[in-house]
Motif scaffolding. Structure first.
Motif, PDB file in Angstrom:
ATOM      1  N   ARG A 226       0.810  -1.216   0.000  1.00  0.00           N
ATOM      2  CA  ARG A 226       0.000   0.000   0.000  1.00  0.00           C
ATOM      3  C   ARG A 226       0.848   1.273   0.000  1.00  0.00           C
ATOM      4  O   ARG A 226       0.478   2.293  -0.574  1.00  0.00           O
ATOM      5  CB  ARG A 226      -0.896  -0.004   1.250  1.00  0.00           C
ATOM      6  CG  ARG A 226      -1.976   1.067   1.213  1.00  0.00           C
ATOM      7  CD  ARG A 226      -2.546   1.314   2.605  1.00  0.00           C
ATOM      8  NE  ARG A 226      -3.119   0.138   3.236  1.00  0.00           N
ATOM      9  CZ  ARG A 226      -4.408  -0.214   3.161  1.00  0.00           C
ATOM     10  NH1 ARG A 226      -5.256   0.514   2.473  1.00  0.00           N
ATOM     11  NH2 ARG A 226      -4.848  -1.289   3.798  1.00  0.00           N
ATOM     12  N   ALA A 227       2.035   1.197   0.659  1.00  0.00           N
ATOM     13  CA  ALA A 227       2.875   2.387   0.792  1.00  0.00           C
ATOM     14  C   ALA A 227       3.305   2.959  -0.561  1.00  0.00           C
ATOM     15  O   ALA A 227       3.732   4.105  -0.640  1.00  0.00           O
ATOM     16  CB  ALA A 227       4.121   2.037   1.612  1.00  0.00           C
ATOM     17  N   LEU A 228       3.159   2.144  -1.636  1.00  0.00           N
ATOM     18  CA  LEU A 228       3.609   2.623  -2.956  1.00  0.00           C
ATOM     19  C   LEU A 228       2.664   3.654  -3.571  1.00  0.00           C
ATOM     20  O   LEU A 228       2.940   4.192  -4.642  1.00  0.00           O
ATOM     21  CB  LEU A 228       3.803   1.432  -3.908  1.00  0.00           C
ATOM     22  CG  LEU A 228       5.148   0.707  -3.864  1.00  0.00           C
ATOM     23  CD1 LEU A 228       6.281   1.649  -4.238  1.00  0.00           C
ATOM     24  CD2 LEU A 228       5.473   0.040  -2.560  1.00  0.00           C
ATOM     25  N   LYS A 229       1.519   3.865  -2.940  1.00  0.00           N
ATOM     26  CA  LYS A 229       0.591   4.980  -3.274  1.00  0.00           C
ATOM     27  C   LYS A 229      -0.240   4.830  -4.547  1.00  0.00           C
ATOM     28  O   LYS A 229      -1.445   4.962  -4.527  1.00  0.00           O
ATOM     29  CB  LYS A 229       1.328   6.319  -3.341  1.00  0.00           C
ATOM     30  CG  LYS A 229       1.804   6.795  -2.000  1.00  0.00           C
ATOM     31  CD  LYS A 229       2.403   8.175  -2.133  1.00  0.00           C
ATOM     32  CE  LYS A 229       2.837   8.666  -0.762  1.00  0.00           C
ATOM     33  NZ  LYS A 229       3.867   9.647  -0.816  1.00  0.00           N
ATOM     34  N   ARG A 253      -2.090  -7.693  -1.612  1.00  0.00           N
ATOM     35  CA  ARG A 253      -3.451  -7.620  -2.164  1.00  0.00           C
ATOM     36  C   ARG A 253      -3.939  -6.176  -2.243  1.00  0.00           C
ATOM     37  O   ARG A 253      -4.624  -5.804  -3.200  1.00  0.00           O
ATOM     38  CB  ARG A 253      -4.394  -8.460  -1.300  1.00  0.00           C
ATOM     39  CG  ARG A 253      -5.816  -8.329  -1.729  1.00  0.00           C
ATOM     40  CD  ARG A 253      -6.604  -9.565  -1.408  1.00  0.00           C
ATOM     41  NE  ARG A 253      -7.950  -9.223  -1.053  1.00  0.00           N
ATOM     42  CZ  ARG A 253      -8.828 -10.083  -0.572  1.00  0.00           C
ATOM     43  NH1 ARG A 253      -8.463 -11.323  -0.344  1.00  0.00           N
ATOM     44  NH2 ARG A 253     -10.043  -9.716  -0.288  1.00  0.00           N
ATOM     45  N   VAL A 254      -3.561  -5.367  -1.251  1.00  0.00           N
ATOM     46  CA  VAL A 254      -3.981  -3.964  -1.291  1.00  0.00           C
ATOM     47  C   VAL A 254      -3.417  -3.294  -2.541  1.00  0.00           C
ATOM     48  O   VAL A 254      -4.129  -2.573  -3.245  1.00  0.00           O
ATOM     49  CB  VAL A 254      -3.536  -3.220  -0.011  1.00  0.00           C
ATOM     50  CG1 VAL A 254      -3.756  -1.729  -0.155  1.00  0.00           C
ATOM     51  CG2 VAL A 254      -4.284  -3.748   1.206  1.00  0.00           C
ATOM     52  N   ALA A 255      -2.150  -3.543  -2.842  1.00  0.00           N
ATOM     53  CA  ALA A 255      -1.531  -2.935  -4.026  1.00  0.00           C
ATOM     54  C   ALA A 255      -2.274  -3.356  -5.297  1.00  0.00           C
ATOM     55  O   ALA A 255      -2.465  -2.551  -6.202  1.00  0.00           O
ATOM     56  CB  ALA A 255      -0.057  -3.328  -4.105  1.00  0.00           C
ATOM     57  N   VAL A 256      -2.700  -4.617  -5.336  1.00  0.00           N
ATOM     58  CA  VAL A 256      -3.446  -5.109  -6.497  1.00  0.00           C
ATOM     59  C   VAL A 256      -4.832  -4.470  -6.535  1.00  0.00           C
ATOM     60  O   VAL A 256      -5.268  -3.935  -7.561  1.00  0.00           O
ATOM     61  CB  VAL A 256      -3.548  -6.654  -6.443  1.00  0.00           C
ATOM     62  CG1 VAL A 256      -4.571  -7.173  -7.453  1.00  0.00           C
ATOM     63  CG2 VAL A 256      -2.187  -7.281  -6.696  1.00  0.00           C
ATOM     64  N   ASP A 257      -5.530  -4.496  -5.380  1.00  0.00           N
ATOM     65  CA  ASP A 257      -6.894  -3.950  -5.340  1.00  0.00           C
ATOM     66  C   ASP A 257      -6.915  -2.460  -5.681  1.00  0.00           C
ATOM     67  O   ASP A 257      -7.880  -1.958  -6.255  1.00  0.00           O
ATOM     68  CB  ASP A 257      -7.524  -4.162  -3.948  1.00  0.00           C
ATOM     69  CG  ASP A 257      -7.850  -5.627  -3.691  1.00  0.00           C
ATOM     70  OD1 ASP A 257      -7.773  -6.412  -4.652  1.00  0.00           O
ATOM     71  OD2 ASP A 257      -8.167  -5.984  -2.537  1.00  0.00           O
ATOM     72  N   GLU A 258      -5.857  -1.754  -5.311  1.00  0.00           N
ATOM     73  CA  GLU A 258      -5.790  -0.311  -5.596  1.00  0.00           C
ATOM     74  C   GLU A 258      -5.361  -0.028  -7.037  1.00  0.00           C
ATOM     75  O   GLU A 258      -5.232   1.120  -7.438  1.00  0.00           O
ATOM     76  CB  GLU A 258      -4.793   0.373  -4.648  1.00  0.00           C
ATOM     77  CG  GLU A 258      -5.190   0.349  -3.169  1.00  0.00           C
ATOM     78  CD  GLU A 258      -6.378   1.253  -2.855  1.00  0.00           C
ATOM     79  OE1 GLU A 258      -6.447   2.349  -3.440  1.00  0.00           O
ATOM     80  OE2 GLU A 258      -7.222   0.849  -2.032  1.00  0.00           O
ATOM     81  N   ASP A 322      11.979   5.175   5.455  1.00  0.00           N
ATOM     82  CA  ASP A 322      11.062   5.555   4.387  1.00  0.00           C
ATOM     83  C   ASP A 322      11.482   4.875   3.074  1.00  0.00           C
ATOM     84  O   ASP A 322      12.628   5.046   2.627  1.00  0.00           O
ATOM     85  CB  ASP A 322      11.116   7.089   4.243  1.00  0.00           C
ATOM     86  CG  ASP A 322      10.041   7.610   3.301  1.00  0.00           C
ATOM     87  OD1 ASP A 322       9.548   6.819   2.465  1.00  0.00           O
ATOM     88  OD2 ASP A 322       9.700   8.806   3.409  1.00  0.00           O
ATOM     89  N   ILE A 323      10.561   4.147   2.480  1.00  0.00           N
ATOM     90  CA  ILE A 323      10.909   3.435   1.233  1.00  0.00           C
ATOM     91  C   ILE A 323      11.322   4.404   0.128  1.00  0.00           C
ATOM     92  O   ILE A 323      12.108   4.047  -0.742  1.00  0.00           O
ATOM     93  CB  ILE A 323       9.751   2.540   0.718  1.00  0.00           C
ATOM     94  CG1 ILE A 323       8.454   3.340   0.550  1.00  0.00           C
ATOM     95  CG2 ILE A 323       9.526   1.339   1.599  1.00  0.00           C
ATOM     96  CD1 ILE A 323       7.376   2.599  -0.228  1.00  0.00           C
ATOM     97  N   PHE A 324      10.796   5.649   0.183  1.00  0.00           N
ATOM     98  CA  PHE A 324      11.102   6.597  -0.894  1.00  0.00           C
ATOM     99  C   PHE A 324      12.541   7.123  -0.791  1.00  0.00           C
ATOM    100  O   PHE A 324      13.053   7.714  -1.727  1.00  0.00           O
ATOM    101  CB  PHE A 324      10.078   7.731  -0.911  1.00  0.00           C
ATOM    102  CG  PHE A 324       8.691   7.207  -1.177  1.00  0.00           C
ATOM    103  CD1 PHE A 324       8.352   6.741  -2.442  1.00  0.00           C
ATOM    104  CD2 PHE A 324       7.750   7.106  -0.158  1.00  0.00           C
ATOM    105  CE1 PHE A 324       7.090   6.208  -2.687  1.00  0.00           C
ATOM    106  CE2 PHE A 324       6.497   6.574  -0.405  1.00  0.00           C
ATOM    107  CZ  PHE A 324       6.154   6.125  -1.668  1.00  0.00           C
TER     108      PHE A 324
END
Ligand SMILES: Cc1cc2nc3c(=O)[nH]c(=O)nc-3n(C[C@H](O)[C@H](O)[C@H](O)COP(=O)(O)OP(=O)(O)OC[C@H]3O[C@@H](n4cnc5c(N)ncnc54)[C@H](O)[C@@H]3O)c2cc1C
Length: 334
Positions: A226-229, A253-258, A322-324
């Motif tokens: 999710r953190a990938l925005k 799954r959140v990344a896919v659903d988003e 922070d991943i960024f």
């Protein structure tokens, strides 16, 4: 002069001559990696293997398959109606073989792939047999290990069925096979097409094309959460790292659903179950449903700004931050 066999001898001799039927999928004329893993699991059952290949590539694939160690016979049915492995088409062929006493089948095994998951329940229901799905270990010819509750409990189960039916979790078995050293390759037998009342028709498929290695078999996987925005940030941050490491991309799954990426990239209980050499969890919290798909990875690298994130309990290497900032720096330094 005839000698009567005791019941113990009869049991022993029939045991010796029973076979494992392995349903194998092909990609062109080669076996899929999941089918190779299935063969390794089948060899651990320690009974001669009868391989079954169906579809238009079956004949060409058979000469390679028959050279693989452990395979006694290769059954081939190359009718194009089997091309997409429709379970309504394939099941009558498989049940015919299982019921045919000349093949003496005591085990039936196939990959726990999308195809295998489609076929096994239908074959098992028709044969009135309780199957064991997604085995991760073979203890003996009828005892296996499998996981349950999203990988939180490990079961050792024994089947007392006349034909032991299992599907194989490919990430739990190697996908390299040995070729038969002797020139004595297994026999290839062409089967008749089995007429059936299949009312299902293959219309089309829409597969996402990617220049990245395949998620299921890649040695390194870079997964984002999710953190990938959004999609653009997901690709901008993860692709350069994946390219440098020749890695596949995965996602929570959140990344896919988003909509950050295609749903074929989902890792977890309801996605792919993988065990690469190195798994990067980037901005992923480590929910149990996600862990179910990757916790058998050899090395888990987690990057998360929350030092309490559950993923760190499973990580071999944890980077809090922070991943960024961390991911571009890591990409540059590799
Ligand atoms: C029946 C069922 C099946 C499911 N199947 C799956 C499945 O197959 N696969 C799956 O993944 N999930 C599955 N889920 C969903 C699962 O429960 C979680 O909701 C999901 O895995 C969470 O995704 P995530 O880690 O990306 O998001 P989150 O849980 O929201 O985690 C995001 C993480 O990013 C971190 N973060 C945020 N910003 C930054 C930053 N700038 N730098 C560093 N870190 C940051 C946060 O600290 C947090 O830990 C399933 C759920 C159910 C109920």
């Amino acid at each position: 002069m005839f000698a009567l066999l005791s019941s113990r001898q009869i049991v022993r001799s029939s045991y010796r001559f029973k076979h494992t039927l392995a349903f194998l999928e092909t990609n062109g004329t080669n076996l899929t990696p999941a089918s190779l893993s299935t063969l390794n699991a089948a060899n651990l059952i320690k009974k001669p293997i009868i391989a079954l290949l169906v579809g238009p590539n079956a004949t060409d694939a058979a000469s390679n398959v028959s050279k693989i160690e452990g395979i006694r016979k290769t059954l081939v049915q190359n009718d194009e109606r089997y091309e997409h492995y429709l379970p309504e088409q394939v099941t009558p062929l498989i049940t015919n073989i299982l019921k045919d006493s000349k093949f003496e089948i005591s085990s039936f095994i196939l990959p726990a792939s999308a195809v295998g998951k489609n076929i096994l329940p239908r074959v098992a229901a028709i044969m009135d047999i309780q199957p064991l799905s997604e085995i991760t270990k073979v203890i003996d010819s009828n005892t296996f290990v499998r996981s349950t509750y999203a990988g939180n409990a490990i079961l050792t189960v024994k089947s007392n069925e006349p034909i032991v039916m299992t599907s194989v979790r490919s990430s739990s078995f190697p996908s390299n096979v040995n070729l038969n050293e002797s020139s004595n390759n297994g026999e290839i037998i062409n089967l008749e097409y089995i007429e059936n009342d299949c009312k299902t028709k293959w219309i089309s498929e829409n597969l996402t094309k990617s220049d990245k290695p395949d998620l299921s078999t890649s040695k390194i996987v870079i997964s984002g959460g999710r953190a990938l925005k959004d999609k653009e940030t997901f690709e901008k941050l993860l692709n350069p790292l994946a390219d440098k490491l020749h890695a596949a991309i995965g996602a929570s799954r959140v990344a896919v659903d988003e909509g950050f990426c295609d749903n074929s990239l989902q890792v977890g209980q309801t996605g792919k179950i993988i065990a690469p050499e190195i798994y990067f969890a980037i901005g992923i919290s480590g929910a149990i449903q996600h862990l179910a798909g990757m916790k058998d990875s050899k090395i888990i690298v987690a990057i998360n700004k929350d030092e309490e994130a559950p993923i760190f309990k499973n990580a071999d290497i944890g980077l809090v931050g922070d991943i960024f900032e961390i991911v571009p720096e890591l990409t540059e330094k590799i």
